[in-house]
Design a protein around this motif. Structure first.
Motif, short mmCIF file in Angstrom:
data_model
loop_
_atom_site.label_atom_id
_atom_site.label_comp_id
_atom_site.label_asym_id
_atom_site.label_seq_id
_atom_site.Cartn_x
_atom_site.Cartn_y
_atom_site.Cartn_z
N LEU A 72 0.82 -1.21 0.00
CA LEU A 72 0.00 0.00 0.00
C LEU A 72 0.86 1.27 0.00
CD1 LEU A 72 -2.87 1.25 0.19
CD2 LEU A 72 -2.58 1.22 2.68
N VAL A 73 1.89 1.29 0.83
CA VAL A 73 2.76 2.47 0.94
C VAL A 73 4.02 2.19 0.11
CG1 VAL A 73 3.88 4.10 2.48
CG2 VAL A 73 1.86 2.84 3.27
N LYS A 74 4.18 2.94 -0.97
CA LYS A 74 5.20 2.62 -1.98
C LYS A 74 6.59 3.12 -1.59
CE LYS A 74 3.03 4.89 -5.20
NZ LYS A 74 2.63 5.44 -6.51
N ASP A 75 7.59 2.40 -2.10
CA ASP A 75 8.99 2.85 -2.13
C ASP A 75 9.58 3.12 -0.75
OD1 ASP A 75 8.79 2.79 -4.94
OD2 ASP A 75 8.01 4.83 -4.97
N ILE A 76 9.17 2.34 0.23
CA ILE A 76 9.74 2.49 1.57
C ILE A 76 11.14 1.87 1.61
CG2 ILE A 76 9.53 1.76 3.98
CD1 ILE A 76 7.53 3.84 3.27
N LYS A 77 12.07 2.60 2.15
CA LYS A 77 13.41 2.08 2.41
C LYS A 77 13.41 1.53 3.84
CE LYS A 77 15.01 3.60 -1.56
NZ LYS A 77 13.75 4.17 -2.08
N VAL A 78 13.28 0.24 3.95
CA VAL A 78 13.11 -0.38 5.27
C VAL A 78 14.43 -0.37 6.04
CG1 VAL A 78 12.48 -2.49 6.50
CG2 VAL A 78 11.25 -1.85 4.41
N VAL A 79 14.42 0.27 7.21
CA VAL A 79 15.61 0.28 8.07
C VAL A 79 15.63 -0.97 8.94
CG1 VAL A 79 16.83 1.52 9.91
CG2 VAL A 79 15.64 2.80 8.10
N SER A 80 14.49 -1.30 9.54
CA SER A 80 14.35 -2.51 10.36
C SER A 80 12.87 -2.82 10.50
CB SER A 80 15.00 -2.34 11.73
OG SER A 80 14.24 -1.43 12.52
N THR A 81 12.55 -4.00 10.96
CA THR A 81 11.16 -4.38 11.24
C THR A 81 11.11 -5.13 12.57
OG1 THR A 81 11.29 -6.52 10.11
CG2 THR A 81 10.66 -4.62 8.78
N HIS A 82 9.95 -5.05 13.19
CA HIS A 82 9.71 -5.87 14.38
C HIS A 82 8.20 -5.97 14.58
CE1 HIS A 82 9.44 -1.85 16.29
NE2 HIS A 82 8.63 -2.44 17.15
N GLY A 83 7.79 -6.87 15.45
CA GLY A 83 6.39 -7.00 15.79
C GLY A 83 6.14 -6.54 17.21
N ASP A 84 4.93 -6.73 17.69
CA ASP A 84 4.59 -6.44 19.08
C ASP A 84 3.35 -7.24 19.43
OD1 ASP A 84 4.72 -5.45 21.61
OD2 ASP A 84 4.40 -3.36 21.10
N SER A 85 2.90 -7.11 20.65
CA SER A 85 1.80 -7.92 21.16
C SER A 85 0.61 -7.06 21.55
CB SER A 85 2.26 -8.73 22.38
OG SER A 85 3.41 -9.47 22.07
N CYS A 86 -0.58 -7.51 21.18
CA CYS A 86 -1.81 -6.81 21.55
C CYS A 86 -2.93 -7.83 21.58
CB CYS A 86 -2.10 -5.70 20.55
SG CYS A 86 -3.62 -4.77 20.90
N ILE A 87 -3.81 -7.71 22.56
CA ILE A 87 -4.97 -8.60 22.66
C ILE A 87 -6.23 -7.75 22.67
CG2 ILE A 87 -6.23 -10.15 24.21
CD1 ILE A 87 -3.55 -11.38 24.95
N THR A 88 -7.19 -8.13 21.86
CA THR A 88 -8.47 -7.42 21.82
C THR A 88 -9.56 -8.28 22.44
OG1 THR A 88 -8.86 -8.21 19.55
CG2 THR A 88 -7.84 -6.05 19.82
N THR A 89 -10.52 -7.60 23.06
CA THR A 89 -11.57 -8.28 23.83
C THR A 89 -12.91 -8.05 23.16
OG1 THR A 89 -10.28 -7.74 25.81
CG2 THR A 89 -12.50 -8.54 26.15
N HIS A 90 -13.67 -9.15 22.93
CA HIS A 90 -14.87 -9.09 22.09
C HIS A 90 -16.06 -9.73 22.78
CE1 HIS A 90 -12.39 -7.94 18.56
NE2 HIS A 90 -11.48 -8.64 19.21
N GLY A 92 -20.16 -2.84 39.15
CA GLY A 92 -20.42 -2.66 37.73
C GLY A 92 -19.20 -3.04 36.90
N VAL A 93 -19.42 -3.23 35.59
CA VAL A 93 -18.33 -3.55 34.66
C VAL A 93 -18.40 -2.63 33.46
CG1 VAL A 93 -18.18 -5.98 35.35
CG2 VAL A 93 -19.67 -5.33 33.44
N ALA A 94 -17.24 -2.32 32.91
CA ALA A 94 -17.13 -1.63 31.61
C ALA A 94 -15.92 -2.23 30.92
CB ALA A 94 -16.98 -0.12 31.79
N THR A 95 -16.16 -3.00 29.88
CA THR A 95 -15.05 -3.72 29.25
C THR A 95 -15.43 -4.15 27.85
OG1 THR A 95 -13.41 -5.48 29.64
CG2 THR A 95 -15.72 -6.04 30.04
N ALA A 96 -14.43 -4.63 27.10
CA ALA A 96 -14.58 -5.20 25.76
C ALA A 96 -14.66 -4.11 24.69
CB ALA A 96 -15.79 -6.13 25.67
N GLY A 97 -13.50 -3.61 24.29
CA GLY A 97 -13.42 -2.54 23.29
C GLY A 97 -13.46 -3.00 21.86
N GLN A 98 -13.57 -4.31 21.61
CA GLN A 98 -13.70 -4.86 20.25
C GLN A 98 -12.56 -4.41 19.33
OE1 GLN A 98 -16.71 -6.71 20.32
NE2 GLN A 98 -16.98 -5.81 22.33
#
Length: 411
Positions: free
Chosen positions: A329-347, A363-369
């Motif tokens: 999607l984003v053209k002509d990127i000169k990649v310096v480095s890459t990495h991932g990360d962690s995220c959990i979504t609640t449904h 009371g409860v308020a949770t689950a941001g989808q």
């Protein structure tokens, strides 16, 4: 540490992430006379060396912000939240919202895209339909497919830093009288006071005990992994892993992409959206492009959640598939480095946030989808009004937010 029993609070909020911090701010605004406390751990400086086992998915610098949402309830929640961002920034001096604009990219044949297109018709000049020529002129670094439509929200859209949003909410709440404790809540239960009345007792891992007339639970994915809910109550929630990839940019690409908007992109029909953030400067001083996509992989135990969220981001390999999508999607990127990360979504089963009273005092308020940061301020407002009154006190129908429970045998 000795078991200290603190003063009786009118309201104790358990979970100091986006929703809980917003609820603390709103509660102290709704009734300044209330004694309110907020309990939750701060982001650890070193995830691997952290002694506790509760982590937030908001430990990041970028989340998409937009009101181009087909679901009318989510659109209203997002609009109300976004409209307060600048005021919160001004009151606290903490900047967290970047109004970069937001692009929706999706296939012309996608019914969801048709629904979003209808929304643009009533948003006036701040929502535009762009053809490929217009996209090329405005964003020459993007490569749009023939099969896609493109919608642009120009105002009240972009991205927030969830870290700084939480800091701002807590700074505002604290200035309005809220006590904030850096601790992990281990148990919440109802107790009898010496005068025969009842209240809630909140016990923490550090050995502190707090009494409160009412408690609001907002600990996100961890709500079912400690003794927070009454025995036999288990919220009907699904926890899903997010696939994330980051590309480190050089200075030339940072400048070249300076007007890049936040993006939501449905690559394939009946598949979840990818969300893409423009260049953002992270605490290490480097700029990254980020792409995320919800996976179908569930996590079901506390151990699985902790193991996933506790990983060192610099050592997480970026998901190759979504990394390739970003470079497509984003053209002509000169990649310096890459990495991932962690995220959990609640449904939830109906795709809406849970905001409900479980007992007259809890009371409860949770689950941001997967979009909880964007709507967190209004969820905090909704939840604060509910827990203060002990019943539904909001202008949207309660049924949309009613909590659903699985059957769970008593132990």
């Amino acid at each position: 540490m000795a078991n200290d029993i603190h003063k009786l609070y009118d309201l104790c909020i358990v979970g100091a992430g986006p929703m809980g911090s917003a609820a603390a701010r709103h509660a102290t605004l709704i009734n300044p006379q209330l004694k309110v406390c907020l309990i939750g751990p701060k982001e650890p400086e070193d995830r691997l060396a952290c002694s506790h086992d509760v982590f937030g998915s908001h430990y990041d610098e970028g989340r998409v912000v937009t009101a181009l949402i087909a679901d009318p309830i989510w659109r209203e929640l997002a609009s109300r939240s976004i409209n307060r961002f600048r005021d919160i920034e001004e009151r606290t001096g903490i900047a967290f919202f970047t109004q970069s604009g937001h692009l929706w990219i999706g296939r012309k044949s996608d019914p969801r895209m048709e629904n979003v297109l209808k929304i643009t018709e009533c948003m006036g000049p701040q929502a535009l339909v762009l053809d490929r020529t217009m996209v090329s002129e405005k964003y020459p670094f993007l490569s749009i497919r023939q099969v896609d439509d493109v919608l642009l929200q120009t105002k009240s859209a972009g991205f927030v830093s969830p870290r700084k949003l939480v800091l701002a909410q807590q700074a505002a709440a604290h200035s309005q009288g809220c006590d904030i404790f850096n601790d992990v809540v281990d148990k919440v239960h109802e107790v009898d006071k010496s005068d025969g009345s009842k209240c809630m007792m909140v016990a923490t891992l550090n050995g502190h005990t707090y009494l409160a007339k009412r408690v609001l639970l907002t600990p996100g994915a961890f709500i079912g992994f400690r003794s927070l809910l009454p025995v036999g109550k288990e919220l009907d929630l699904t926890l899903l892993k997010q696939k994330l990839a980051f590309i480190e940019l050089n200075e030339n690409d940072v400048r070249r992409l300076t007007n890049m908007p936040a993006i939501a992109w449905r690559v394939e029909l009946d598949k979840t959206l990818c969300y893409i953030l423009p260049p953002i400067k992270y605490p290490n001083g480097k700029y990254y492009l980020k792409i995320g996509r919800r996976s179908a992989e569930q996590v079901k135990t506390k151990e699985e959640v902790v193991e996933y969220l506790k990983r060192d981001p610099s050592k997480v390999v970026a998901d190759k598939h979504i990394l390739d999508l970003l470079l497509q999607l984003v053209k002509d990127i000169k990649v310096v480095s890459t990495h991932g990360d962690s995220c959990i979504t609640t449904h939830t089963p109906n795709g809406q946030v849970y905001c409900d009273m479980v007992t007259p005092r809890l009371g409860v308020a949770t689950a941001g989808q997967g979009a909880g940061v964007m709507v967190s301020d209004e969820i905090g407002n909704m939840a604060a009004r509910m827990i203060i009154s002990g019943s539904w006190d909001y202008d949207l129908p309660r049924e949309n937010f009613r909590a659903k429970f699985r059957s769970k045998p008593e132990s």
